[in-house]
Design an enzyme around this catalytic site. Sequence first.
Site, mmCIF file in Angstrom:
data_model
loop_
_atom_site.group_PDB
_atom_site.id
_atom_site.type_symbol
_atom_site.label_atom_id
_atom_site.label_comp_id
_atom_site.label_asym_id
_atom_site.label_seq_id
_atom_site.Cartn_x
_atom_site.Cartn_y
_atom_site.Cartn_z
ATOM 1 N N ASP A 12 1.347 -11.742 -7.486
ATOM 2 C CA ASP A 12 0.550 -12.861 -8.000
ATOM 3 C C ASP A 12 1.392 -13.495 -9.096
ATOM 4 O OD1 ASP A 12 -1.143 -14.483 -9.493
ATOM 5 O OD2 ASP A 12 -2.840 -13.080 -9.425
ATOM 6 N N ASN A 105 14.927 -2.229 -8.790
ATOM 7 C CA ASN A 105 13.871 -2.049 -7.806
ATOM 8 C C ASN A 105 12.608 -2.737 -8.328
ATOM 9 O OD1 ASN A 105 11.746 -0.683 -6.204
ATOM 10 N ND2 ASN A 105 13.478 0.549 -5.511
ATOM 11 N N TYR A 230 -5.506 -4.376 -18.697
ATOM 12 C CA TYR A 230 -5.889 -5.137 -17.513
ATOM 13 C C TYR A 230 -5.013 -6.365 -17.352
ATOM 14 C CZ TYR A 230 -8.547 -7.771 -14.127
ATOM 15 O OH TYR A 230 -8.910 -8.479 -13.019
ATOM 16 N N LYS A 233 -5.968 -7.414 -10.641
ATOM 17 C CA LYS A 233 -6.031 -6.255 -9.761
ATOM 18 C C LYS A 233 -4.748 -6.202 -8.930
ATOM 19 C CE LYS A 233 -9.070 -2.983 -9.626
ATOM 20 N NZ LYS A 233 -9.450 -2.321 -10.870
ATOM 21 N N SER A 244 1.817 1.916 22.400
ATOM 22 C CA SER A 244 2.753 2.889 22.981
ATOM 23 C C SER A 244 2.758 4.217 22.234
ATOM 24 C CB SER A 244 4.185 2.359 22.984
ATOM 25 O OG SER A 244 4.234 1.100 23.521
HETATM 26 P P1 13P Z 1 -0.540 1.427 25.267
HETATM 27 O O1 13P Z 1 -0.774 2.891 25.429
HETATM 28 O O2 13P Z 1 0.498 0.887 26.205
HETATM 29 O O3 13P Z 1 -0.304 1.049 23.849
HETATM 30 O O4 13P Z 1 -1.902 0.685 25.757
HETATM 31 C C1 13P Z 1 -3.099 0.950 25.163
HETATM 32 C C2 13P Z 1 -3.861 -0.312 25.066
HETATM 33 O O5 13P Z 1 -3.314 -1.378 24.939
HETATM 34 C C3 13P Z 1 -5.335 -0.194 25.078
HETATM 35 O O6 13P Z 1 -5.981 -1.287 24.501
HETATM 36 P P1 13P Z 2 -6.374 -11.194 -9.336
HETATM 37 O O1 13P Z 2 -6.109 -9.717 -9.500
HETATM 38 O O2 13P Z 2 -6.415 -11.591 -7.906
HETATM 39 O O3 13P Z 2 -5.369 -11.995 -10.118
HETATM 40 O O4 13P Z 2 -7.822 -11.503 -9.897
HETATM 41 C C1 13P Z 2 -8.049 -11.237 -11.238
HETATM 42 C C2 13P Z 2 -9.432 -11.457 -11.707
HETATM 43 O O5 13P Z 2 -9.705 -11.165 -12.858
HETATM 44 C C3 13P Z 2 -10.468 -11.994 -10.794
HETATM 45 O O6 13P Z 2 -11.696 -12.176 -11.449
HETATM 46 MG MG MG Z 3 -4.556 -13.754 -10.238
HETATM 47 MG MG MG Z 4 -4.878 -11.550 -6.523
#
Ligand code: 13P
Ligand code: 13P
Ligand code: MG
Ligand code: MG
Length: 375
Positions: A12, A105, A230, A233, A244
Amino acid sequence: MGTITISAIKADVGGWVGHSDIHPDLLSEAKRRLSEAVESDLLIDAHADSCGDDVNLVMTHRLGVDAEAIHHFAWDSFVSMTEIAKRLHLYGAGQDLLADAFSGNVRGAGPGVAEMEIEERTSEPFIVFAADKCAPGAWNFPLYKIFCDPFNTAGLIIDPKAHGGFALEVHDLIEHRRIRFECPEDLYDLLVYIGTPSRFVIKHVFRRDMQDEPVASTSTSRLSLIAGKYVGKDDPIMVVRAQSGLPAVGEVLEPFANPHLVAGWMRGSHNGPLMPCALGDSTPARFDGPPRVVGMGFQLADGKLHGPRDLLGDVSFDRARRQALELADYMRRMGPFEPGRLPMEEMEYTTMPAVAERLDERWEPIEEPATPVPA
Ligand code: 13P
Ligand code: 13P
Ligand code: MG
Ligand code: MG
């Protein structure tokens, strides 16, 4: 052709209007950056979308999970979207970028990450789910239904390849530890923990006879635990592979026909039904909700993304939407009372303790009457 990594990273970086949606300029910037990254061969393919006020980047590449180049790219993309959000005075610009700068990261720095490195199968359908106005534990219930409940997933009984069951890795977000449950044998033990989704969340699911390749991955960041206060969220994302020997697409979608209660909604402080919706309808409004989930279906072909198909937008989820709205009426009538409002310990990271602190001095001890001594 080697392995392919699917990285779904979300943040966000500013809401339009309030926390209800993202501004089209943010999505254009995300798309521009993603196509540059595809042209420069950092990514094989990519897709940008939103759920509520969260931007979701779905990327495929060959660098594996936790690759610094991919995380750095995602971080920089969120930073450049934040600059636009600041210019437009969008609400909570840069909300999820909790670190001052990128440091190797994006995990632990605010954005949510769900990644998996896979051997692409002959046909590789997968679904990226993104939710707004809820915490990462929101995926516990559907993941349990998809991979552990034969009443949901007929394939657990019927399909010899799925019959061997799945292993689920659960993270304890408070103690920073993890545990693996082998299901169906460990089902009851699994439920001891995942029934407390504010603390224990399913991070990965593996099919046991597929060399432990991941078949589902979720984002687990809890912003309040990182920031100590806070900051909105977490609004998690997850990737689930299908067919498959894995649950069919329809089995993966099935749990969302029952709008379960999740923690989030207004100020991240209320329990509300998770309403499945079409991509274009993921714009929380009433009491900043109710919480939403979208399902983007893709067919992967040599790392290229063919999709998304807007799976939860289908008419077969219309009744779930109606039921979610009825549940929203009911939960709203609870007002500030638990369990409409989240329990006290969950409110610790909101602004409520500051209100309570003002009243500290007005509390008086209660003099207990002398306890009668038993004869
Ligand atoms: P597969 O086992 O090939 O995924 O098929 C299952 C299926 O698509 C049932 O809705
Ligand atoms: P978000 O976590 O989607 O930003 O929403 C925050 C919030 O306080 C909604 O009322
Ligand atoms: Mg937000
Ligand atoms: Mg949000």
